[in-house]
Enzyme design. Structure first.
Site, PDB file in Angstrom:
ATOM      1  N   GLU A 244       0.826  -1.212   0.000  1.00  0.00           N
ATOM      2  CA  GLU A 244       0.000   0.000   0.000  1.00  0.00           C
ATOM      3  C   GLU A 244       0.858   1.258   0.000  1.00  0.00           C
ATOM      4  OE1 GLU A 244       0.723   1.658   2.938  1.00  0.00           O
ATOM      5  OE2 GLU A 244       1.793  -0.156   3.511  1.00  0.00           O
TER       6      GLU A 244
ATOM      7  N   GLU B 210       4.559  -0.614   1.686  1.00  0.00           N
ATOM      8  CA  GLU B 210       4.702  -0.860   0.249  1.00  0.00           C
ATOM      9  C   GLU B 210       4.542  -2.326  -0.135  1.00  0.00           C
ATOM     10  OE1 GLU B 210       8.443   0.568  -1.234  1.00  0.00           O
ATOM     11  OE2 GLU B 210       8.142   2.610  -0.518  1.00  0.00           O
TER      12      GLU B 210
END
Length: 355
Positions: free
Chosen positions: A180, A323
């Site tokens: 994300e 991430e």
């Protein structure tokens, strides 16, 4: 929402017979029983997910191709000054993902995995051939003043994640990781944890991107205001998600449910991904069986999130980047577990005396 109920109905329990067969195989290998610890547990669980421990040829069989799905969205609560970084960083980092320059890109290349970058609600118009556009709208509303999104928008984001995984599974992807990007999303995740696990903001909220003590206290106060303003129903996970979540978090809920529906392992990354996993677990408890927790983040609430879901991390690396970095790193461990159960000699085949 009817569409969410349809997703729940597609998720089946783990295959107990496949898990028993995997355990027999593990116990027959040239090692003391259980001596490879979590690798054995992962191999057994993956067998239960997929129905077999036999992986077949590289790129085929139960694992197939690998993808980390990095979902991005902006958060209206950034208006409250809860982050050390400005909101402009979200589209800038999305561009970095698309250019292959972020940490998750490096680790994905190392793991032989693809990075699928998805715009769920970035506050910018983005145009790139590698970007998957599932934008609900440009950022959530400021949840300190009202719901972050409507229930319909939350369901739409969940649906986008679910359908994305289905399409990738049709292309031969069998091992997924969550990732994300979204400035402000640790505040949203902390609020989700606080309500769904019943703990105070002082325990749920961490320092995110590295805020100082004063901003950390302010962040906790904002979360209290958010919960008071919205009064989410802890027994209705979609209500909690809509009022306190983010478009990228809701999208990841759909990714997790989609992987479970396709009987594919889904490796959960850090704090934000685990908040999505907790929502998914409350929506569809059977989905937990398809989750593999990658690592324990330095974000203080992460351990409580994993405990609320019922997951244990594979590694402790003091990471807090997000991430999908920790999840992609653990692709190696999942593959190692499956190589052990498939390639290691048995006592019988190796002519080794069994104790």
């Amino acid at each position: 929402m009817d569409i969410i109920r349809q997703y729940i109905e597609q998720i089946r329990p783990l295959d107990e017979q496949a898990m028993e067969a995997a355990q027999r195989r593990l116990d027959s290998l040239t090692k003391p029983p259980g001596s490879l610890g979590k690798l054995e547990a992962v191999a057994r669980q993956v067998a239960g997910m997929t129905g077999s421990y036999e992986t077949g040829k590289a790129g085929e069989g139960i694992l197939g191709k690998k993808a980390v799905i990095v979902m991005a969205g902006d958060h209206g609560v950034c208006e409250e000054g809860i982050s050390a970084f400005p909101q402009e960083v979200t589209p800038q980092m999305v561009q970095n993902f698309l250019n292959g320059g972020a940490a998750v890109n490096v680790l994905a290349r190392h793991a032989g995995a693809e990075v699928i970058c998805v715009d769920m609600g970035v506050c910018a118009d983005m145009d790139h051939p590698g970007l998957v556009n599932r934008k609900i709208r440009k950022g959530t509303s400021n949840m300190a003043k009202g719901p972050a999104m409507s229930k319909q928008e939350a369901a739409q984001a969940v649906q986008a994640g679910f359908e994305l995984v289905g399409g990738l599974a049709d292309q031969g992807f069998r091992l997924f990781a969550t990732g994300e990007m979204g400035i402000g999303n640790t505040t949203a995740s902390s609020a989700l944890l606080s309500v769904l696990a019943g703990i105070g903001p002082d325990q749920a909220a961490g320092r995110g991107t590295g805020i100082d003590d004063a901003t950390w206290q302010h962040k906790q106060d904002v979360i209290r205001r958010v919960i008071e303003a919205n009064r989410p129903d802890p027994h209705d996970p979609l209500d909690v998600l809509a009022k306190l979540g983010g478009f990228e978090i809701a999208g990841l809920v759909g990714v997790i449910l989609g992987a479970a529906a396709r009987r594919c392992p889904i490796v959960i990354d850090g704090f934000i991904s685990s908040a999505a996993a907790l929502v998914a677990a409350r929506i569809a408890p059977l989905s937990v069986g398809y989750m593999l927790a990658s690592h324990l983040s330095r974000e203080q609430g992460h351990g409580k999130l994993l405990e609320a879901i019922g997951l244990a991390p594979m590694i402790h690396m003091d990471m807090r980047l997000g991430e999908g970095t920790g999840a992609v790193l653990c692709f190696h461990l999942v593959e190692a577990a499956m190589k052990i159960i498939n390639e290691m000699a048995t006592f019988e085949s190796a002519g080794v005396s069994k104790g």
